[in-house]
Motif scaffolding. Structure first.
Motif: not given
Lengths: 583, 600
Positions: B446-453, B460-467, B476-481, B502-503
């Motif tokens: 799946g996506t990285l997002k799905e794996n974190i959530k 929400t996406d905001e909560d995820m990004i905050q975490a 790490v994300i900075e280097n991913l397109n 980190l994930i």
């Protein structure tokens, strides 16, 4: 029919059974159509003069034909299908022989699972082409032709009208089968997706539990399994519809034959009622050849794909093999490396750089280094697993690339890092290097590797089966059995690749002492990362990142090599930590 | 490899059959309807042979006029066409519904097995390789699906069809039919004999196939050893022998089928000749059996007899598939019958909140009887503390974590969660308060997002990004397109072990647990990610209670309490400074790591 180079030869090899089988098939296909003819004649006779003797003679002829057909059917099955199984056997062995010749670089690229598919799926579809495929082609063409000829003889017009839907059905079938394969593949993909998801779920079940996500996963599973349900039903719907269409076509044609034929019988003398019944029977006989031909095309295309895959595999070049004029000499076992640089065939950088040392016959040598130092690559080169450049590696003064590979490997005894054992008896494993079963020798080797006592504790002792269908031995036992296997060979050069890592220090000491005792005048090489293993060796070769950074015995290295000093200190600390645990 | 068989007993065929039938119950109404349709469809199938016979009689009749005959043909055409329309409609509906019922049964069975496996305890699951479990859910249910839809359906059809034919035959000419029935026992005897031989040869083929495959699989993996020992000739001979064995069992199979089918053909022809022989007499003498036995009826009779033997052949050959299906069913039922070894007590309470107090009182634990992993362990974790466990492999550190989340129950001693005995708390409610960062960070496709959530859409996406930012994952994300939409491949092999750590941090922080548990990964982490991890850990320690099983001592220097374990016992405990002063085990470990770092 398979025509590529690896496959065509089998038709020739088994030409006799094929000729017999196909011949018999042709005869059967020809004579079986007399039966409906005779029955038709009986019907006519019943309507006519009712000569019982004549009718009974027809019955007798039918009986004889039936017996002939029975015997014939047995014969073609035995010959044609038998030949296909023989060919499968031949191919299997050819493939395996090739596997024993192929080099390790092939094995590191291909997964075992993928290779297994050649022997299972691919070989099965090819076998289908050699067996059922031939049957369907011959039966389809012969029986179909014979039946059609008879139908034309009886009534050309009716045959023309009846033939059109049948021809259309054949074409329809061929296209449908292709569509089926696509639908089937879609369904397969859905099945594999469900499988993958389930696999992942069960593997990661601890995470799912940890975050109490069972419910979510359940929902996803339901989604995927419902998708599989939909795809399967879609496939099934198509299949059922297909069967119905076939059924309708056949039934309409029969209806047409009955009506047209009956009216012909009623109104003309071109056709008798008996002939009409024969005609209907011929028509029914046509159904199987049409199905058979359609299936033949399907088998063909699958076999062709498999043949390509297997052909590619068989065409893979064997690169590690004896050069022309390879030398067949008796070797003693003095090793010399001169500026050896080596890179794996698929690697980017050399793993061994400019290494020079020599190991004289009879020496006890330790090759020491951390992960990535190149130790195992050295072992691979000793075992002639890969090719190297000329003038780098010498045995008894001969360039190793000039020597017969068997000779080089004969010299070596190898204890691999993963302690690979086969699913055979302990005895067969220990005596792997030999053809004869010398139990005394096995016992001796087992005692020297300190594993004899363990073996004696097993119920079947040396006859104990190892592996999935036998007992599971501990890591330490595996290692010692693996050592016993190499010791039993009593090779000129014994190589132990990290072979005492799974045993405790006391056992390690015992094994090394034994080796010191029995390996006089024979070379023994220990690849290790523990100083304790190599401390007593005549010579320690210290590698780091593919380069030789030190060579000498323990005392001299302690004085001259900073890397060695660090390693000693660290390992001493480790020992202290471990021994504290003995509380 | 053990299977679930040790939890259950062998099941007789009758029991398996009745259980399989019970799965039809929810679809009872439709199934009966399908059976009725099947009955109709078969009756319709029996009509054509009769009609042809009648047609023959009409055509050769000396009493009907040509016009009457032609009219008959017209009626025949129309009637038959209508019959076809009705018949095929019924056929389509019946086939489809039958398939649907079969597939629905499989669908519900799959869910049952999947959900049941999820309830099993880790000890039970670890006994069976994951692949086998997956097979139960996918392949074995598939085999059953084949059985319900193809084999079972065809069996029922064939039985009804045969019965129908026999009835019709009796009606047309009971004398000949009686003779035919006498002949049948021979046929059945031959069929039973065939079944016995075909089962035996089939089993032999299958066992030889798995032997050959096992040999191949092992030897392709171990080719290096074979080549190193120059034992290629030996292996070639072994394979030759095994594959020859297989070939011979295939030949036996060919012999069995090659004898049975032609023999059945011969029997069918003998039957045909028999009835023709007797029938000719009846036609000539115009015998009456309910109807006049005419030439046409003889032909119909002949058609039925000819069609009689094919279903018998099919049934005989399909029994093997039935056996297969029963074997699969048994395996599936074994799983379903295995009771989970860890279930909540009836009076287990829900934990509504968790302050973070954990007390171990003289805890003794073993995975395998008599092999104690923890021997009298006692310690206390106070709310909001950070407690670290260190020690050599096998000292029992990870086991303590397993016990805190109640993956296993202890044999002796007591574990108190906020003062409550852990055994009295419902597992799910306990785990809901704990965020676990396990050693092997399992990433799903799946996506990285799905794996974190973790597929939780309530976050929400905001909560995820905050975490993610909190733990430093943004570096790490900075280097991913594609940032958080980046796809996770193959269990996460495209991420380094530091990144995976980190994930898992982000997952946990997002989860907002009252207790965080970290089982530190042992793999080497590059120094850049390492420093990010260090920083995150220190921040996370401030969120709530945290328990760390550490391998890198640098991680835990700021822990409130460090507990040093060795061989299942606590040997030292205190703060980092205090332990260093003691110059004991902790001191040695610390020095060791220092040396290792220097080397790297």
């Amino acid at each position: 029919m398979l025509f590529s180079k690896h496959f065509f030869k089998y038709y020739l090899k088994y030409i006799i059974p094929y000729a017999i089988g196909i011949g018999v098939l042709l005869v059967i296909d020809f004579i079986q159509l007399y039966i409906p003819q005779y029955i038709g004649q009986i019907i006519d006779e019943l309507r006519g003069s009712q000569d019982v003797t004549y009718m009974q003679s027809l019955l007798l002829q039918i009986g004889l034909l039936a017996m002939g057909i029975t015997i014939g059917r047995f014969i073609w099955r035995f010959t044609i299908f038998g030949a296909s199984r023989r060919i499968q056997f031949d191919l299997m062995n050819t493939m395996f022989i090739h596997a024993t010749n192929l080099q390790q670089s092939f094995y590191s690229e291909e997964k075992v699972g993928g290779m297994m598919a050649y022997y299972t799926n691919d070989l099965e579809t090819i076998r289908n082409a050699y067996g059922p495929g031939i049957l369907m082609l011959v039966d389809g063409l012969a029986l179909g032709t014979f039946a059609v000829i008879r139908m034309v003889r009886l009534n050309p017009t009716m045959t023309l009208y009846a033939g059109i839907p049948m021809l259309l059905m054949l074409i329809f079938l061929v296209f449908i089968l292709r569509k089926f394969q696509k639908l089937f593949k879609t369904r397969q993909a859905s099945f594999e997706a469900l499988s993958d998801f389930t696999q992942e779920n069960f593997s990661g079940i601890s995470v799912i539990r940890a975050y109490v996500k069972e419910f979510q996963q359940k929902a996803t599973f339901q989604l995927k399994s419902s998708d599989l349900y939909e795809k399967t039903i879609g496939f099934v719907k198509y299949f059922v519809a297909f069967q119905i269409i076939i059924g309708i076509t056949i039934n309409i044609t029969i209806l047409f034959i009955v009506i047209y034929g009956s009216s012909t019988v009623i109104q003309t003398t071109n056709l008798t009622i008996g002939e009409l019944t024969s005609y209907m029977a011929y028509f029914f006989t046509l159904i199987w050849p049409i199905m058979a031909l359609a299936q033949f095309f399907s088998i063909q295309s699958q076999a062709k794909a498999s043949a390509e895959r297997i052909g590619e595999y068989l065409d893979t070049e064997v690169t590690v093999k004896d050069q022309e004029h390879a030398l067949e000499v008796e070797l003693k076992g003095n090793i010399e490396l001169k500026n050896l640089t080596f890179q794996y065939p698929d690697g980017d950088n050399p793993v061994l750089k400019n290494i020079s040392f020599d190991i004289k016959k009879g020496e006890m040598v330790g090759i020491l280094g951390r992960t990535g130092s190149g130790k195992s690559s050295l072992v691979d080169l000793f075992l002639r697993t890969y090719n190297i450049d000329h003038n780098m590696f010498f045995i008894d003064g001969y360039d190793v690339m000039d020597l017969k590979i068997n000779r080089v490997r004969d010299l070596m005894g190898y204890v691999p890092q993963d302690n690979f054992l086969f699913s055979e008896t302990i005895l067969d494993n220990i005596l792997f290097a030999f053809d004869e079963k010398d139990e005394a020798l096995a016992e001796k080797a087992a005692k020297l590797s300190d594993v004899h006592d363990n073996i004696s504790e097993f119920k079947d002792q040396y006859e104990t089966m190892l592996g999935e269908r036998g007992v599971t031995v501990s890591g330490g036992q595996k290692q010692r059995l693996s050592i016993a296997r190499a010791i039993a060979k009593d090779p000129e050069i014994l190589i132990l690749d990290d072979s005492v890592s799974a045993v405790d220090t006391k056992t390690e000491e015992a094994i090394i002492s034994n080796l010191f005792n029995i390996r006089k005048n024979k070379t023994t090489i220990f690849i290790a990362h523990r100083i304790s293993t190599v401390k007593r060796m005549d010579k320690i070769i210290l590698l780091d990142q593919g380069e030789l950074v030190g060579i000498g015995n323990h005392e001299s290295l302690l004085k001259t090599s900073p890397l060695y000093q660090d390693m000693v200190k660290r390992q001493q600390l480790e020992i202290m930590v471990e021994s504290e645990d003995a509380s | 490899m053990k299977d679930f068989k040790e939890y259950t007993r062998e099941k007789p065929d009758k029991e398996i059959l009745s259980r399989l039938i019970s799965y039809i119950k929810p679809h009872k109404k439709r199934f009966i309807f399908v059976l009725v349709l099947m009955l109709i469809s078969i009756i319709v199938q029996l009509v054509p042979s009769l009609i042809i016979g009648v047609t023959i009689d009409v055509v050769i009749s000396e009493t009907l006029t040509v016009n009457e005959k032609l009219n008959y043909l017209v009626y025949l055409g129309v009637g038959f066409a209508l019959l076809m329309v009705v018949a095929f409609n019924i056929e389509y509906r019946q086939s489809l519904w039958l398939q649907e019922i079969g597939q629905k049964i499989i669908l519900s069975m799959r869910h049952e097995v999947f959900e049941h496996i999820q309830t099993l305890g880790p000890a039970q699951l670890n006994q069976v390789p994951v692949g086998k479990l997956v097979t139960r859910v996918t392949n074995d249910t598939n085999t059953l699906s084949e059985m319900y839809t193809n084999v079972a359906a065809n069996l029922i059809r064939n039985v009804i069809y045969l019965t129908g034919i026999i009835i019709v035959l009796f009606v047309i000419n009971y004398k000949i039919t009686l003779f035919l029935m006498l002949f049948l026992p021979v046929v059945f005897f031959a069929t039973l004999l065939f079944r016995k031989y075909s089962r035996a040869s089939y089993r032999q083929v299958r066992s030889n196939v798995s032997e050959v495959n096992a040999f191949l699989s092992e030897n392709l993996s171990g080719m290096k050893i074979t080549q190193a020992f120059n034992q290629e000739p030996k292996k070639k001979k072994m394979f030759y022998d095994k594959s020859n064995h297989l070939r011979k069992s295939y030949m036996k199979e060919i012999l069995v089928f090659g004898t049975y089918r032609p023999l059945m053909y011969l029997f069918s022809m003998i039957g045909v000749l028999l009835i023709l022989f007797l029938g000719i007499g009846d036609v000539i003498h115009q015998e009456v059996y309910i109807f006049v036995f005419s030439a046409g009826l003889l032909f119909s009779y002949y058609s039925y007899v000819r069609d009689f033997f094919e279903p018998i052949l099919q049934m005989a050959e399909q029994f093997n598939m039935l056996q297969n299906a029963f074997a699969s069913a048994e395996k599936i039922f074994d799983v379903l019958d295995t009771k989970p070894d860890i279930i909540n007590d009836d009076d287990a309470i829900e934990l509504s909140s968790f302050k973070g107090s954990i007390i171990f009182n003289d805890v003794w634990f073993s995975y395998i009887p008599d092999e104690w992993v923890l021997k009298g362990v006692s310690f206390e974790v106070k709310p909001d503390q950070t407690v670290a466990f260190v020690g050599a492999t096998g000292s029992g550190k990870s086991t303590i974590l397993n016990l805190i989340v109640r993956n296993y129950d202890i044999q002796q001693g007591q574990i108190l969660i906020d003062g409550i005995d852990i055994k009295k708390i419902q597992r799910e409610s306990l785990r809901a308060h704990i965020g676990q960062m396990l050693q092997d960070v399992f990433l799903f496709s799946g996506t990285l997002k799905e794996n974190i959530k973790l597929f939780d859409d309530t976050k929400t996406d905001e909560d995820m990004i905050q975490a993610a930012n909190y733990v430093g994952l943004n570096h790490v994300i900075e280097n991913l397109n594609d940032g958080y939409e980046h796809k996770v491949l193959e269990r996460g092999n495209n991420f380094s072990s530091g990144q995976r750590q980190l994930i898992s941090f982000a997952r946990t922080v997002l989860y907002k647990p009252s207790l965080m548990i970290l089982d530190e990964a042992t793999a080497n982490i590059d120094s850049e990610t390492e420093s990010i991890i260090q920083e995150s850990l220190e921040k996370m320690m401030n969120i709530s209670t945290m328990i760390i099983v550490a391998h890198r001592l640098s991680t835990i220097q700021h822990a409130d309490q460090i507990i040093v374990m060795s061989h299942g016992k606590i040997v030292e405990s205190g703060t980092h400074q205090a332990l260093l002063k003691e110059k004991g085990l902790y001191f040695n470990l610390y020095q060791l790591q220092y040396e290792e770092r220097k080397e790297a």
